[in-house]
Design a protein around this motif. Structure first.
Motif, short mmCIF file in Angstrom:
data_model
loop_
_atom_site.label_atom_id
_atom_site.label_comp_id
_atom_site.label_asym_id
_atom_site.label_seq_id
_atom_site.Cartn_x
_atom_site.Cartn_y
_atom_site.Cartn_z
N GLY A 63 36.07 42.54 43.73
CA GLY A 63 37.00 41.68 44.45
C GLY A 63 36.55 40.23 44.50
O GLY A 63 37.02 39.45 45.34
N GLY A 64 35.64 39.85 43.61
CA GLY A 64 35.11 38.49 43.63
C GLY A 64 35.89 37.54 42.74
O GLY A 64 36.35 37.93 41.66
N ILE A 65 36.06 36.32 43.19
CA ILE A 65 36.65 35.25 42.38
C ILE A 65 35.49 34.36 41.95
O ILE A 65 34.80 33.75 42.76
CB ILE A 65 37.68 34.44 43.18
CG1 ILE A 65 38.84 35.34 43.59
CG2 ILE A 65 38.19 33.25 42.36
CD1 ILE A 65 39.84 34.68 44.52
N PHE A 66 35.27 34.28 40.64
CA PHE A 66 34.07 33.65 40.10
C PHE A 66 34.46 32.59 39.08
O PHE A 66 35.26 32.84 38.19
CB PHE A 66 33.20 34.73 39.44
CG PHE A 66 31.89 34.24 38.89
CD1 PHE A 66 31.08 33.39 39.62
CD2 PHE A 66 31.46 34.65 37.64
CE1 PHE A 66 29.86 32.96 39.12
CE2 PHE A 66 30.25 34.22 37.12
CZ PHE A 66 29.45 33.38 37.87
N ASN A 67 33.91 31.39 39.24
CA ASN A 67 34.20 30.33 38.29
C ASN A 67 33.07 29.30 38.33
O ASN A 67 32.09 29.48 39.06
CB ASN A 67 35.55 29.67 38.61
CG ASN A 67 36.26 29.19 37.35
OD1 ASN A 67 35.63 28.77 36.39
ND2 ASN A 67 37.58 29.26 37.36
N ALA A 68 33.23 28.24 37.56
CA ALA A 68 32.19 27.20 37.51
C ALA A 68 32.82 25.86 37.25
O ALA A 68 33.97 25.76 36.80
CB ALA A 68 31.17 27.52 36.43
#
Length: 377
Positions: A63-68
């Protein structure tokens, strides 16, 4: 790795931010190297355990939203996730950061993507202005994209020193478990103040009143405030000068000469208080650049400050208050302030104490702050 935990009980999701003070304008080997954005892309290729797809898929399973993102001054990998799955998600990201491992094929494919993104950015007004400002201030030249072997060396030399900033509500046992995971060694060995860009700016960027006439459709003005300028003063300056409250700039440049302007306002950038105003305009404009320069000189001085009307000051104060309250209500704005405060080693957050001070200030107090900002007692 250094870890900092900031409790915020109002956030339903934890904000997990892996950051390092290396950005697009970091100077390495005496040149600006095109490695920060490239390495950000490469990190997403995972590690020896997981491919890029597997890494992102596993985080999404939690359920994680991951970006950079990479900007001029730092690179950040950020994750938004619930407390239940935070440990497992951090373990996945740590594996990619600590055991950074990419193939030459992955490197080559990302280089081509970076070239496409650069080409798109080159048509952006912000990019054009930034390029002009760079020339104006005699910055070092860009280096070529580093080779595959160089990327590996750069990562080992300066990227193995991430900081983890967590904001939200987290149980004490989980905080300690994360500290053990990251092997928290206290303050990072490589901080923003050690960044070669910071030193370069400090010694070579002398922000004075300058305008560029290298483009028929673009006019640029840089204003450097005094070292005595604090966060509150910069917010007031923004709302007096930047948001159209200056009748001189608006009436002359917008109404009379069809100039359309935009503001790049930075109240904390590398400990230098400055803002950049840039204008796009009609080629048939009758206003000469020399005349435009004079308009700025007429505005950014003590005489203009003393001539400000009560309504101008009142509007600026009210706008500062409204913008602050908007930030109080947006968790993303709070998170951004927290990261910037940590990186730039300076608190730029407008708090309730600031607002109470602002509300109690007289017009003369505000004029004095503005006078100090332009370097006049």
């Amino acid at each position: 790795m250094y870890m900092k935990y900031i409790e915020n009980k109002n956030l339903n999701l934890l904000s997990i931010n892996f950051i390092i003070p290396v950005g697009n304008k970091t100077i390495f080997n005496n040149k600006i190297n095109k490695f920060a954005h490239l390495i950000e892309h490469l990190i997403f290729h995972g590690s020896s355990k997981y491919t890029q797809y597997e890494l992102l898929f596993k985080i999404e399973e939690l359920g994680g939203i991951f970006n950079a993102q990479t900007n001029d001054y730092y690179t950040e990998l950020y994750l938004r996730i619930t407390e239940d799955n935070v440990i497992e998600a951090i373990e996945l990201i740590l594996d990619a950061l600590i055991h950074f491992d990419i193939s030459e094929d992955d490197y080559n494919s990302e280089v081509e993507i970076i070239k496409i993104e650069d080409k798109q950015a080159n048509s952006n007004v912000d990019f054009i202005v930034d390029t002009m400002l760079t020339k104006c201030l005699n910055h070092v030249k860009n280096d070529n994209i580093p080779s595959f072997n160089d990327i590996i060396k750069i990562y080992k030399n300066i990227y193995n020193n991430w900081s983890l900033v967590i904001m939200g509500k987290l149980e004490k046992t989980k905080i300690e478990k994360i500290r053990n995971l990251v092997n928290d060694e206290g303050e990072p060995k490589y901080s923003f103040s050690d960044n070669l860009l910071y030193k370069h700016l400090d010694f070579k960027y002398k922000f004075i009143n300058k305008a560029l006439d290298k483009n028929d459709n673009l006019f640029l003005y840089v204003f450097r405030c005094s070292d005595k300028t604090d966060t509150l003063t910069m917010k007031l300056i923004k709302n007096i000068y930047v948001n159209g409250l200056s009748s001189i700039l608006y009436d002359k440049l917008v109404s009379d000469f069809n100039y359309c302007y935009n503001i790049n306002f930075r109240d904390y950038s590398v400990h230098n208080n400055f803002f950049i105003i840039y204008f796009t305009h009609d080629n048939n404009s009758n206003l000469l650049l020399s005349d435009a320069k004079k308009l700025f000189v007429d505005v950014f001085n003590i005489k203009y400050i003393n001539s400000l009307k009560s309504t101008d000051i009142k509007r600026a104060v009210n706008m500062v208050i409204t913008e602050a309250y908007l930030k109080f209500e947006r968790s993303s704005a709070q998170i951004n302030d927290t990261i910037d405060n940590y990186l730039f080693e300076r608190d730029v957050t407008i708090t309730n104490n600031y607002l109470d001070k602002l509300k109690s200030m007289s017009e003369e107090d505000i004029k004095l702050l503005l006078a100090l900002a332009i370097g006049r007692e």
